[in-house]
Write a protein that holds these residues in place. Structure first.
Motif, PDB file in Angstrom:
ATOM      1  N   VAL A   1       0.845  -1.185   0.000  1.00  0.00           N
ATOM      2  CA  VAL A   1       0.000   0.000   0.000  1.00  0.00           C
ATOM      3  C   VAL A   1       0.879   1.233   0.000  1.00  0.00           C
ATOM      4  CG1 VAL A   1      -1.731   1.288   1.287  1.00  0.00           C
ATOM      5  CG2 VAL A   1      -1.800  -1.198   1.270  1.00  0.00           C
ATOM      6  N   GLN A   2       0.614   2.120  -0.932  1.00  0.00           N
ATOM      7  CA  GLN A   2       1.328   3.384  -0.974  1.00  0.00           C
ATOM      8  C   GLN A   2       0.279   4.477  -0.871  1.00  0.00           C
ATOM      9  OE1 GLN A   2       3.748   3.949  -4.418  1.00  0.00           O
ATOM     10  NE2 GLN A   2       4.484   5.944  -3.751  1.00  0.00           N
ATOM     11  N   LEU A   3       0.329   5.237   0.207  1.00  0.00           N
ATOM     12  CA  LEU A   3      -0.702   6.229   0.437  1.00  0.00           C
ATOM     13  C   LEU A   3      -0.612   7.404  -0.529  1.00  0.00           C
ATOM     14  CD1 LEU A   3      -0.768   6.245   4.324  1.00  0.00           C
ATOM     15  CD2 LEU A   3      -2.244   5.016   2.742  1.00  0.00           C
ATOM     16  N   SER A   4       0.571   7.924  -0.713  1.00  0.00           N
ATOM     17  CA  SER A   4       0.714   9.048  -1.611  1.00  0.00           C
ATOM     18  C   SER A   4       2.173   9.230  -1.980  1.00  0.00           C
ATOM     19  CB  SER A   4       0.197  10.324  -0.951  1.00  0.00           C
ATOM     20  OG  SER A   4       0.411  11.414  -1.812  1.00  0.00           O
ATOM     21  N   SER A   5       2.381   9.695  -3.169  1.00  0.00           N
ATOM     22  CA  SER A   5       3.743   9.991  -3.579  1.00  0.00           C
ATOM     23  C   SER A   5       4.051  11.470  -3.403  1.00  0.00           C
ATOM     24  CB  SER A   5       3.950   9.581  -5.036  1.00  0.00           C
ATOM     25  OG  SER A   5       3.064  10.306  -5.868  1.00  0.00           O
ATOM     26  N   LEU A   6       3.038  12.257  -2.991  1.00  0.00           N
ATOM     27  CA  LEU A   6       3.241  13.685  -2.793  1.00  0.00           C
ATOM     28  C   LEU A   6       3.864  13.957  -1.436  1.00  0.00           C
ATOM     29  CD1 LEU A   6      -0.202  15.006  -4.104  1.00  0.00           C
ATOM     30  CD2 LEU A   6       1.976  15.027  -5.297  1.00  0.00           C
ATOM     31  N   PRO A   7       4.704  14.951  -1.335  1.00  0.00           N
ATOM     32  CA  PRO A   7       5.257  15.308  -0.031  1.00  0.00           C
ATOM     33  C   PRO A   7       4.147  15.772   0.911  1.00  0.00           C
ATOM     34  CG  PRO A   7       6.401  16.457  -1.816  1.00  0.00           C
ATOM     35  CD  PRO A   7       5.229  15.744  -2.415  1.00  0.00           C
ATOM     36  N   GLU A   8       4.349  15.540   2.185  1.00  0.00           N
ATOM     37  CA  GLU A   8       3.321  15.871   3.178  1.00  0.00           C
ATOM     38  C   GLU A   8       2.950  17.353   3.136  1.00  0.00           C
ATOM     39  OE1 GLU A   8       2.711  15.556   7.978  1.00  0.00           O
ATOM     40  OE2 GLU A   8       4.034  14.140   6.985  1.00  0.00           O
ATOM     41  N   THR A   9       3.916  18.220   2.944  1.00  0.00           N
ATOM     42  CA  THR A   9       3.619  19.651   2.909  1.00  0.00           C
ATOM     43  C   THR A   9       2.723  20.010   1.728  1.00  0.00           C
ATOM     44  OG1 THR A   9       5.697  20.040   1.734  1.00  0.00           O
ATOM     45  CG2 THR A   9       5.725  20.357   4.111  1.00  0.00           C
ATOM     46  N   GLN A  10       2.920  19.335   0.603  1.00  0.00           N
ATOM     47  CA  GLN A  10       2.069  19.591  -0.561  1.00  0.00           C
ATOM     48  C   GLN A  10       0.655  19.091  -0.288  1.00  0.00           C
ATOM     49  OE1 GLN A  10       3.603  18.176  -4.286  1.00  0.00           O
ATOM     50  NE2 GLN A  10       1.831  18.830  -5.441  1.00  0.00           N
ATOM     51  N   LEU A  11       0.529  17.929   0.362  1.00  0.00           N
ATOM     52  CA  LEU A  11      -0.796  17.415   0.709  1.00  0.00           C
ATOM     53  C   LEU A  11      -1.513  18.367   1.648  1.00  0.00           C
ATOM     54  CD1 LEU A  11      -0.039  13.614   1.239  1.00  0.00           C
ATOM     55  CD2 LEU A  11      -1.287  14.670  -0.637  1.00  0.00           C
ATOM     56  N   GLU A  12      -0.772  18.882   2.637  1.00  0.00           N
ATOM     57  CA  GLU A  12      -1.369  19.822   3.586  1.00  0.00           C
ATOM     58  C   GLU A  12      -1.823  21.089   2.875  1.00  0.00           C
ATOM     59  OE1 GLU A  12       1.661  20.332   6.532  1.00  0.00           O
ATOM     60  OE2 GLU A  12       1.245  18.389   7.459  1.00  0.00           O
ATOM     61  N   ALA A  13      -1.044  21.553   1.918  1.00  0.00           N
ATOM     62  CA  ALA A  13      -1.400  22.760   1.174  1.00  0.00           C
ATOM     63  C   ALA A  13      -2.666  22.524   0.344  1.00  0.00           C
ATOM     64  CB  ALA A  13      -0.244  23.193   0.270  1.00  0.00           C
ATOM     65  N   GLU A  14      -2.744  21.366  -0.308  1.00  0.00           N
ATOM     66  CA  GLU A  14      -3.936  21.045  -1.102  1.00  0.00           C
ATOM     67  C   GLU A  14      -5.167  20.915  -0.217  1.00  0.00           C
ATOM     68  OE1 GLU A  14      -3.105  17.609  -3.485  1.00  0.00           O
ATOM     69  OE2 GLU A  14      -1.594  18.648  -4.673  1.00  0.00           O
ATOM     70  N   GLN A  15      -5.001  20.304   0.945  1.00  0.00           N
ATOM     71  CA  GLN A  15      -6.126  20.160   1.871  1.00  0.00           C
ATOM     72  C   GLN A  15      -6.577  21.540   2.357  1.00  0.00           C
ATOM     73  OE1 GLN A  15      -5.351  17.977   5.474  1.00  0.00           O
ATOM     74  NE2 GLN A  15      -7.526  17.640   5.842  1.00  0.00           N
ATOM     75  N   ALA A  16      -5.638  22.408   2.665  1.00  0.00           N
ATOM     76  CA  ALA A  16      -5.978  23.754   3.121  1.00  0.00           C
ATOM     77  C   ALA A  16      -6.750  24.508   2.042  1.00  0.00           C
ATOM     78  CB  ALA A  16      -4.707  24.513   3.508  1.00  0.00           C
ATOM     79  N   GLN A  17      -6.360  24.318   0.774  1.00  0.00           N
ATOM     80  CA  GLN A  17      -7.076  24.970  -0.323  1.00  0.00           C
ATOM     81  C   GLN A  17      -8.510  24.456  -0.425  1.00  0.00           C
ATOM     82  OE1 GLN A  17      -4.579  24.140  -3.689  1.00  0.00           O
ATOM     83  NE2 GLN A  17      -3.301  25.960  -3.391  1.00  0.00           N
ATOM     84  N   ARG A  18      -8.682  23.126  -0.306  1.00  0.00           N
ATOM     85  CA  ARG A  18     -10.034  22.551  -0.371  1.00  0.00           C
ATOM     86  C   ARG A  18     -10.904  23.064   0.775  1.00  0.00           C
ATOM     87  NH1 ARG A  18      -7.049  17.854  -1.596  1.00  0.00           N
ATOM     88  NH2 ARG A  18      -7.374  17.066   0.510  1.00  0.00           N
ATOM     89  N   VAL A  19     -10.327  23.110   1.967  1.00  0.00           N
ATOM     90  CA  VAL A  19     -11.074  23.585   3.137  1.00  0.00           C
ATOM     91  C   VAL A  19     -11.459  25.046   2.947  1.00  0.00           C
ATOM     92  CG1 VAL A  19     -10.880  24.119   5.607  1.00  0.00           C
ATOM     93  CG2 VAL A  19     -10.101  21.907   4.738  1.00  0.00           C
ATOM     94  N   GLN A  20     -10.536  25.869   2.453  1.00  0.00           N
ATOM     95  CA  GLN A  20     -10.815  27.283   2.229  1.00  0.00           C
ATOM     96  C   GLN A  20     -11.933  27.458   1.204  1.00  0.00           C
ATOM     97  OE1 GLN A  20      -9.669  29.729   4.075  1.00  0.00           O
ATOM     98  NE2 GLN A  20     -10.973  31.157   2.949  1.00  0.00           N
ATOM     99  N   ALA A  21     -11.898  26.650   0.133  1.00  0.00           N
ATOM    100  CA  ALA A  21     -12.939  26.742  -0.894  1.00  0.00           C
ATOM    101  C   ALA A  21     -14.308  26.393  -0.306  1.00  0.00           C
ATOM    102  CB  ALA A  21     -12.610  25.818  -2.058  1.00  0.00           C
TER     103      ALA A  21
END
Length: 90
Positions: free
Chosen positions: A42-62
């Protein structure tokens, strides 16, 4: 106190082999316990954690902006279906 003269204990080849096999068996069981069932990987994500956090913050803001403007709508049917099916949608 009485000291008995006993010959020093010697280790036989069979005892050494048995000890080695026990260590190998423990290592094998540990390795098997660490692996997912069926040998799946199982591979959860290939994106760095900081990038995932940034994307999540954008979704939450939207979503926050949609709620604030009154444009956020929840599909009640989809929510009910997921509740009944036991699936969280993740």
């Amino acid at each position: 106190m009485k000291i008995q003269n006993q010959p020093p204990q010697t280790t036989t080849t069979q005892q050494v082999d048995k000890g080695r096999q026990t260590k190998e068996a423990r290592a094998s069981r540990k390795k098997a316990a660490e692996m997912p069932a069926g040998g799946d990987n199982v591979q959860l994500s290939s994106l760095p954690e900081t990038q995932l956090e940034a994307e999540q913050a954008q979704r939450v803001q939207a979503i926050k902006e949609q709620v604030k403007s009154g444009k956020y709508r929840v599909d009640a049917r989809a929510v009910a279906e997921k509740l009944v099916s036991g699936k969280s949608g993740r």
